[in-house]
Write a protein that holds these residues in place. Structure first.
Motif, short mmCIF file in Angstrom:
data_model
loop_
_atom_site.label_atom_id
_atom_site.label_comp_id
_atom_site.label_asym_id
_atom_site.label_seq_id
_atom_site.Cartn_x
_atom_site.Cartn_y
_atom_site.Cartn_z
N ASP A 111 17.99 -7.25 10.50
CA ASP A 111 18.76 -6.00 10.60
C ASP A 111 18.10 -4.88 9.81
O ASP A 111 18.06 -3.73 10.25
N ASP A 112 17.58 -5.21 8.62
CA ASP A 112 16.86 -4.22 7.83
C ASP A 112 15.63 -3.73 8.58
O ASP A 112 15.31 -2.54 8.58
N LEU A 113 14.92 -4.65 9.21
CA LEU A 113 13.71 -4.30 9.94
C LEU A 113 14.03 -3.38 11.12
O LEU A 113 13.33 -2.39 11.36
N LEU A 114 15.11 -3.69 11.85
CA LEU A 114 15.49 -2.84 12.98
C LEU A 114 15.88 -1.44 12.50
O LEU A 114 15.59 -0.45 13.17
N ALA A 115 16.52 -1.37 11.35
CA ALA A 115 16.87 -0.05 10.79
C ALA A 115 15.62 0.72 10.44
O ALA A 115 15.55 1.95 10.63
N LEU A 116 14.61 0.02 9.92
CA LEU A 116 13.36 0.69 9.57
C LEU A 116 12.62 1.15 10.83
O LEU A 116 12.02 2.23 10.85
N ILE A 117 12.67 0.34 11.87
CA ILE A 117 12.07 0.74 13.15
C ILE A 117 12.74 2.00 13.68
O ILE A 117 12.08 2.91 14.19
N ALA A 145 11.94 12.04 14.30
CA ALA A 145 10.97 13.12 14.25
C ALA A 145 10.46 13.31 12.83
O ALA A 145 9.28 13.59 12.60
N VAL A 146 11.36 13.18 11.85
CA VAL A 146 10.97 13.31 10.44
C VAL A 146 11.11 11.93 9.81
O VAL A 146 12.20 11.39 9.68
N SER A 147 9.99 11.34 9.44
CA SER A 147 9.97 10.03 8.80
C SER A 147 9.03 10.08 7.61
O SER A 147 8.00 10.75 7.65
N PHE A 148 9.42 9.39 6.56
CA PHE A 148 8.59 9.38 5.35
C PHE A 148 7.73 8.12 5.28
O PHE A 148 7.13 7.84 4.25
N LEU A 149 7.67 7.39 6.38
CA LEU A 149 6.82 6.22 6.43
C LEU A 149 5.37 6.63 6.65
O LEU A 149 5.09 7.64 7.29
N SER A 150 4.45 5.83 6.12
CA SER A 150 3.04 6.13 6.31
C SER A 150 2.66 5.89 7.77
O SER A 150 3.29 5.09 8.48
N PRO A 151 1.63 6.58 8.27
CA PRO A 151 1.15 6.31 9.63
C PRO A 151 0.78 4.85 9.83
O PRO A 151 0.97 4.30 10.92
N LEU A 164 0.82 -1.21 0.00
CA LEU A 164 0.00 0.00 0.00
C LEU A 164 0.86 1.26 0.00
O LEU A 164 0.53 2.25 -0.66
N ASP A 165 1.98 1.23 0.73
CA ASP A 165 2.88 2.38 0.76
C ASP A 165 3.38 2.72 -0.64
O ASP A 165 3.40 3.89 -1.04
N VAL A 166 3.81 1.71 -1.39
CA VAL A 166 4.34 1.96 -2.73
C VAL A 166 3.25 2.50 -3.65
O VAL A 166 3.48 3.43 -4.44
N LEU A 167 2.05 1.96 -3.54
CA LEU A 167 0.95 2.47 -4.34
C LEU A 167 0.65 3.94 -4.01
O LEU A 167 0.49 4.77 -4.91
N PRO A 224 9.58 0.90 1.60
CA PRO A 224 8.32 1.62 1.82
C PRO A 224 8.46 3.14 1.90
O PRO A 224 7.48 3.85 1.72
N SER A 225 9.67 3.63 2.15
CA SER A 225 9.88 5.08 2.22
C SER A 225 10.68 5.60 1.03
O SER A 225 11.39 6.60 1.13
N LEU A 226 10.56 4.93 -0.11
CA LEU A 226 11.30 5.35 -1.30
C LEU A 226 10.99 6.82 -1.59
O LEU A 226 9.82 7.21 -1.70
N PRO A 227 12.02 7.67 -1.70
CA PRO A 227 11.78 9.10 -1.92
C PRO A 227 10.91 9.36 -3.15
O PRO A 227 11.05 8.69 -4.18
#
Length: 267
Positions: free
Chosen positions: A216-222, A228-234, A58-61, A136-139
């Motif tokens: 490790d990728d998941l922990l980096a995403l967490i 404070a500034v994140s491009f991830l969806s709520p 859904l994020d990519v869409l 999921p946070s691709l610019p």
């Protein structure tokens, strides 16, 4: 074509109906427990991994739609679906997000990408970008920059930290790029570049991004979600916070690997 597989293409893919000469193909799997994000299990359960994967799709869409509107990009979006475009998950996405559906067809990832590009170019498109759903946070600028590079390059690649790539762009079918590649290894990007060089392709590169494949990728995403500034969806941020809380009991070592900005820390 695989036995029992029917490739599904929206009738609006015909040249007479196209509003653009460029296409964005989003490769996605249905969020079926035990079939997606399996490298995260354990410590995640199959249901948690599937739920997170569904949020990534859904994020990519959502982000691709925003990027197209923001930069007025001449991109028509296709969702390349596995196991089938007939899965209810994809049927809902087609209705709610206005994407056209394709079946992924082929014995391995390379064959499926070859088929997807062939289908798009045979429909009359001049440019095609293909992305997965693991960033999921691709610019938002990524799609604009990829199209700009493709204007004077034969191939565009977005390298991933793990040695693969998260985006590939082409102006014409190039099945040679996808043949005899050891998929899901750290040599995918390197070998693709070597093949491109051998074909005389001029290759443009996008910035490196991190795919979410391992713990490790998941922990980096967490950690990113805790900034404070994140491009991830709520939606994805909420899912990550829930997973983070559960990992505190399942994966004690995560406490020492998280940064001060992350919520993974002792109570």
């Amino acid at each position: 074509m695989e036995k029992g597989k029917t490739e599904r293409v929206s009738p609006h893919a015909s040249a007479s109906h196209r509003a653009s000469d460029s296409a964005l193909i989003i490769f996605a799997k249905a969020p079926i427990a035990g079939q997606v994000k399996t490298r995260l299990c354990p410590p995640l359960t199959p249901d948690e991994a599937a739920s997170l994967h569904g949020s990534f799709v859904l994020d990519v869409l959502e982000r691709s739609k925003t990027a197209i509107a923001k930069h007025r990009l001449p991109l028509e979006r296709y969702l390349a679906c596995a196991p089938s475009a007939r899965h209810v998950f994809f049927q809902i996405l087609e209705e709610r997000h206005g994407v056209k559906l394709l079946d992924q067809v082929g014995e391995d990832l390379g064959a499926r990408m070859t088929r997807a590009f062939s289908t798009i170019f045979s429909s009359g498109y001049k440019n095609a970008l293909l992305v997965g759903t693991d960033v999921p946070s691709l610019p938002l600028d990524t799609y604009r920059d990829a199209l700009a590079l493709l204007a004077d390059h034969d191939l565009v690649l977005g390298p991933a930290c793990d040695g693969g790539y998260y985006l590939i762009g082409l102006k014409r079918p190039a099945p040679e790029l996808f043949a005899h590649i050891p998929w899901s290894t750290g040599r995918v990007f390197e070998l693709t570049r070597l093949k491109a060089d051998g074909l005389g392709f001029k290759t443009g590169l996008l910035p490196v991004q991190r795919d979410i494949d391992t713990i490790d990728d998941l922990l980096a995403l967490i950690e990113e979600a805790g900034k404070a500034v994140s491009f991830l969806s709520p939606r994805t941020t909420g899912a990550l916070r829930l997973i983070e809380d559960r990992l505190r009991s399942r994966l004690p070592e995560a406490q020492g690997r998280a940064s001060p900005g992350s919520r993974v820390n002792p109570p």
